[in-house]
Design a protein around this motif. Sequence first.
Motif, PDB file in Angstrom:
ATOM      1  N   MET A   1      26.139 -64.029  55.864  1.00  0.00           N
ATOM      2  CA  MET A   1      26.111 -62.693  56.239  1.00  0.00           C
ATOM      3  C   MET A   1      27.816 -62.050  55.857  1.00  0.00           C
ATOM      4  SD  MET A   1      25.305 -61.330  60.133  1.00  0.00           S
ATOM      5  CE  MET A   1      23.938 -60.139  60.078  1.00  0.00           C
ATOM      6  N   PHE A   2      27.769 -60.958  55.390  1.00  0.00           N
ATOM      7  CA  PHE A   2      28.948 -60.099  55.386  1.00  0.00           C
ATOM      8  C   PHE A   2      29.348 -59.436  56.497  1.00  0.00           C
ATOM      9  CE2 PHE A   2      32.214 -58.128  52.907  1.00  0.00           C
ATOM     10  CZ  PHE A   2      32.282 -56.908  53.607  1.00  0.00           C
ATOM     11  N   TYR A   3      30.403 -59.730  56.897  1.00  0.00           N
ATOM     12  CA  TYR A   3      31.337 -59.133  58.438  1.00  0.00           C
ATOM     13  C   TYR A   3      32.010 -57.847  57.954  1.00  0.00           C
ATOM     14  CZ  TYR A   3      29.351 -63.414  60.216  1.00  0.00           C
ATOM     15  OH  TYR A   3      28.471 -64.238  60.569  1.00  0.00           O
ATOM     16  N   GLY A   4      31.503 -56.890  57.875  1.00  0.00           N
ATOM     17  CA  GLY A   4      32.194 -55.489  57.669  1.00  0.00           C
ATOM     18  C   GLY A   4      32.323 -54.643  58.737  1.00  0.00           C
ATOM     19  N   ALA A   5      32.326 -53.567  58.546  1.00  0.00           N
ATOM     20  CA  ALA A   5      32.359 -52.673  59.805  1.00  0.00           C
ATOM     21  C   ALA A   5      31.058 -52.920  60.514  1.00  0.00           C
ATOM     22  CB  ALA A   5      32.264 -51.185  59.248  1.00  0.00           C
ATOM     23  N   MET A   6      31.491 -53.003  61.806  1.00  0.00           N
ATOM     24  CA  MET A   6      30.496 -52.896  62.908  1.00  0.00           C
ATOM     25  C   MET A   6      29.504 -51.883  62.962  1.00  0.00           C
ATOM     26  SD  MET A   6      30.860 -56.049  63.612  1.00  0.00           S
ATOM     27  CE  MET A   6      29.856 -56.443  64.948  1.00  0.00           C
ATOM     28  N   VAL A   7      28.378 -52.001  62.994  1.00  0.00           N
ATOM     29  CA  VAL A   7      27.294 -51.180  63.219  1.00  0.00           C
ATOM     30  C   VAL A   7      26.612 -51.392  64.382  1.00  0.00           C
ATOM     31  CG1 VAL A   7      25.268 -49.930  62.087  1.00  0.00           C
ATOM     32  CG2 VAL A   7      27.062 -50.737  60.623  1.00  0.00           C
ATOM     33  N   TRP A   8      26.549 -50.310  65.368  1.00  0.00           N
ATOM     34  CA  TRP A   8      25.493 -50.556  66.640  1.00  0.00           C
ATOM     35  C   TRP A   8      24.060 -50.590  66.325  1.00  0.00           C
ATOM     36  CZ3 TRP A   8      25.788 -51.588  71.264  1.00  0.00           C
ATOM     37  CH2 TRP A   8      24.988 -51.216  72.312  1.00  0.00           C
ATOM     38  N   ASP A   9      23.532 -51.577  66.483  1.00  0.00           N
ATOM     39  CA  ASP A   9      22.162 -51.853  66.489  1.00  0.00           C
ATOM     40  C   ASP A   9      21.712 -52.624  67.687  1.00  0.00           C
ATOM     41  OD1 ASP A   9      19.726 -52.352  65.339  1.00  0.00           O
ATOM     42  OD2 ASP A   9      20.215 -53.937  63.979  1.00  0.00           O
ATOM     43  N   PRO A  10      20.959 -51.673  68.581  1.00  0.00           N
ATOM     44  CA  PRO A  10      20.604 -52.105  69.684  1.00  0.00           C
ATOM     45  C   PRO A  10      19.472 -53.062  69.735  1.00  0.00           C
ATOM     46  CG  PRO A  10      20.315 -49.716  69.470  1.00  0.00           C
ATOM     47  CD  PRO A  10      21.030 -50.209  68.456  1.00  0.00           C
ATOM     48  N   TRP A  11      18.609 -52.764  68.642  1.00  0.00           N
ATOM     49  CA  TRP A  11      17.453 -53.782  68.713  1.00  0.00           C
ATOM     50  C   TRP A  11      17.982 -55.323  68.057  1.00  0.00           C
ATOM     51  CZ3 TRP A  11      13.585 -52.735  70.666  1.00  0.00           C
ATOM     52  CH2 TRP A  11      12.941 -51.237  70.960  1.00  0.00           C
ATOM     53  N   LEU A  12      19.052 -55.258  67.153  1.00  0.00           N
ATOM     54  CA  LEU A  12      19.618 -56.702  67.177  1.00  0.00           C
ATOM     55  C   LEU A  12      19.914 -57.262  68.092  1.00  0.00           C
ATOM     56  CD1 LEU A  12      20.450 -58.713  64.849  1.00  0.00           C
ATOM     57  CD2 LEU A  12      22.408 -57.601  64.454  1.00  0.00           C
ATOM     58  N   ILE A  13      20.842 -56.501  68.841  1.00  0.00           N
ATOM     59  CA  ILE A  13      21.338 -57.048  70.116  1.00  0.00           C
ATOM     60  C   ILE A  13      20.324 -57.735  71.265  1.00  0.00           C
ATOM     61  CG2 ILE A  13      22.658 -56.626  72.334  1.00  0.00           C
ATOM     62  CD1 ILE A  13      24.394 -54.851  70.283  1.00  0.00           C
ATOM     63  N   VAL A  14      19.383 -56.825  71.318  1.00  0.00           N
ATOM     64  CA  VAL A  14      18.402 -57.279  72.382  1.00  0.00           C
ATOM     65  C   VAL A  14      17.428 -58.467  71.748  1.00  0.00           C
ATOM     66  CG1 VAL A  14      16.044 -56.443  73.258  1.00  0.00           C
ATOM     67  CG2 VAL A  14      17.879 -54.913  73.157  1.00  0.00           C
TER      68      VAL A  14
ATOM     69  N   GLU B   1      26.257 -65.974  65.467  1.00  0.00           N
ATOM     70  CA  GLU B   1      27.122 -65.944  64.653  1.00  0.00           C
ATOM     71  C   GLU B   1      28.666 -65.333  64.634  1.00  0.00           C
ATOM     72  OE1 GLU B   1      25.064 -64.287  61.326  1.00  0.00           O
ATOM     73  OE2 GLU B   1      23.876 -65.838  61.148  1.00  0.00           O
ATOM     74  N   ARG B   2      28.970 -64.722  65.604  1.00  0.00           N
ATOM     75  CA  ARG B   2      30.318 -64.067  65.805  1.00  0.00           C
ATOM     76  C   ARG B   2      30.958 -64.909  66.839  1.00  0.00           C
ATOM     77  NH1 ARG B   2      31.834 -59.676  62.769  1.00  0.00           N
ATOM     78  NH2 ARG B   2      33.939 -60.392  63.245  1.00  0.00           N
ATOM     79  N   ALA B   3      32.299 -65.210  66.801  1.00  0.00           N
ATOM     80  CA  ALA B   3      33.137 -65.863  67.959  1.00  0.00           C
ATOM     81  C   ALA B   3      33.299 -64.986  69.134  1.00  0.00           C
ATOM     82  CB  ALA B   3      34.351 -66.378  67.398  1.00  0.00           C
ATOM     83  N   LYS B   4      33.605 -63.599  68.811  1.00  0.00           N
ATOM     84  CA  LYS B   4      34.077 -62.693  69.630  1.00  0.00           C
ATOM     85  C   LYS B   4      32.877 -62.150  70.480  1.00  0.00           C
ATOM     86  CE  LYS B   4      34.208 -58.378  67.165  1.00  0.00           C
ATOM     87  NZ  LYS B   4      34.903 -57.281  66.621  1.00  0.00           N
TER      88      LYS B   4
ATOM     89  N   TYR C   1      34.101 -72.045  69.422  1.00  0.00           N
ATOM     90  CA  TYR C   1      34.931 -72.868  68.613  1.00  0.00           C
ATOM     91  C   TYR C   1      34.087 -73.058  67.413  1.00  0.00           C
ATOM     92  CZ  TYR C   1      36.297 -77.457  66.943  1.00  0.00           C
ATOM     93  OH  TYR C   1      36.704 -78.641  66.095  1.00  0.00           O
ATOM     94  N   LEU C   2      32.593 -73.262  67.528  1.00  0.00           N
ATOM     95  CA  LEU C   2      31.798 -73.517  66.367  1.00  0.00           C
ATOM     96  C   LEU C   2      31.873 -72.258  65.520  1.00  0.00           C
ATOM     97  CD1 LEU C   2      29.067 -75.413  68.251  1.00  0.00           C
ATOM     98  CD2 LEU C   2      30.666 -76.233  66.767  1.00  0.00           C
ATOM     99  N   CYS C   3      31.667 -71.238  66.044  1.00  0.00           N
ATOM    100  CA  CYS C   3      31.785 -69.818  65.137  1.00  0.00           C
ATOM    101  C   CYS C   3      32.962 -69.442  64.577  1.00  0.00           C
ATOM    102  CB  CYS C   3      31.559 -68.746  66.076  1.00  0.00           C
ATOM    103  SG  CYS C   3      29.682 -68.505  66.604  1.00  0.00           S
ATOM    104  N   ILE C   4      33.981 -69.961  65.005  1.00  0.00           N
ATOM    105  CA  ILE C   4      35.443 -69.811  64.589  1.00  0.00           C
ATOM    106  C   ILE C   4      35.593 -70.848  63.428  1.00  0.00           C
ATOM    107  CG2 ILE C   4      37.900 -70.383  64.882  1.00  0.00           C
ATOM    108  CD1 ILE C   4      37.548 -68.815  67.470  1.00  0.00           C
ATOM    109  N   ARG C   5      34.983 -71.980  63.420  1.00  0.00           N
ATOM    110  CA  ARG C   5      35.128 -72.847  62.503  1.00  0.00           C
ATOM    111  C   ARG C   5      34.317 -72.425  61.402  1.00  0.00           C
ATOM    112  NH1 ARG C   5      33.103 -78.502  63.934  1.00  0.00           N
ATOM    113  NH2 ARG C   5      32.841 -78.782  61.536  1.00  0.00           N
ATOM    114  N   ARG C   6      33.181 -72.031  61.721  1.00  0.00           N
ATOM    115  CA  ARG C   6      32.534 -71.251  60.566  1.00  0.00           C
ATOM    116  C   ARG C   6      32.912 -70.157  59.956  1.00  0.00           C
ATOM    117  NH1 ARG C   6      26.042 -69.605  61.070  1.00  0.00           N
ATOM    118  NH2 ARG C   6      25.661 -71.751  60.137  1.00  0.00           N
ATOM    119  N   GLU C   7      33.667 -69.271  60.472  1.00  0.00           N
ATOM    120  CA  GLU C   7      34.318 -67.976  59.924  1.00  0.00           C
ATOM    121  C   GLU C   7      35.439 -68.520  58.968  1.00  0.00           C
ATOM    122  OE1 GLU C   7      34.994 -65.634  63.279  1.00  0.00           O
ATOM    123  OE2 GLU C   7      32.795 -65.098  63.551  1.00  0.00           O
ATOM    124  N   LEU C   8      36.125 -69.462  59.508  1.00  0.00           N
ATOM    125  CA  LEU C   8      37.201 -69.746  58.577  1.00  0.00           C
ATOM    126  C   LEU C   8      37.134 -70.746  57.547  1.00  0.00           C
ATOM    127  CD1 LEU C   8      39.785 -70.585  61.824  1.00  0.00           C
ATOM    128  CD2 LEU C   8      39.513 -68.320  60.228  1.00  0.00           C
TER     129      LEU C   8
END
Length: 139
Positions: free
Chosen positions: A1-14, A71-74, A120-127
């Motif tokens: 998955m490409f992590y570019g500019a964050m887009v507000w997607d409430p359906w994804l979050i829910v 998929e995102r550490a933050k 920790y697991l997400c950071i390992r994947r992102e790095l």
Amino acid sequence: MFYGAMVWDPWLIVSQIVCLQCLYYLALGLLMALLVGTRVPRLTLLYLFDFATLTPRTTTGCAAFMLYVIERAKKCLDFAATLYIIHLFICIIYGGWPASITWWVVNIVSLAIMSLLGEYLCIRRELRDIPVSRIRASV
């Protein structure tokens, strides 16, 4: 998955919250079936949602699920806190306010472990290194 500019997607979050909550209860149910189901004649929802039945031996964590769902550490702390807040509300509806100090300690420690291990697991994947050699070879 490409992590570019964050887009507000409430359906994804829910959908991520619902998916994580379902995976949490699936893992908790399987663990309860293995640990408690062999010692009781009938396994009920009481063992999932009643604070009086929770002991330090019945805690679970779903940090590995966060690696694939979030998929995102933050975002790990936010989703882990949301999961345990929803669990608290379900426990209040099912069995009343959790008055056991053991319930609070187990859930707070589980929240901390889940968020830290998920980060920790997400950071390992992102790095991980991006393989550039395959891109150059195809050009």
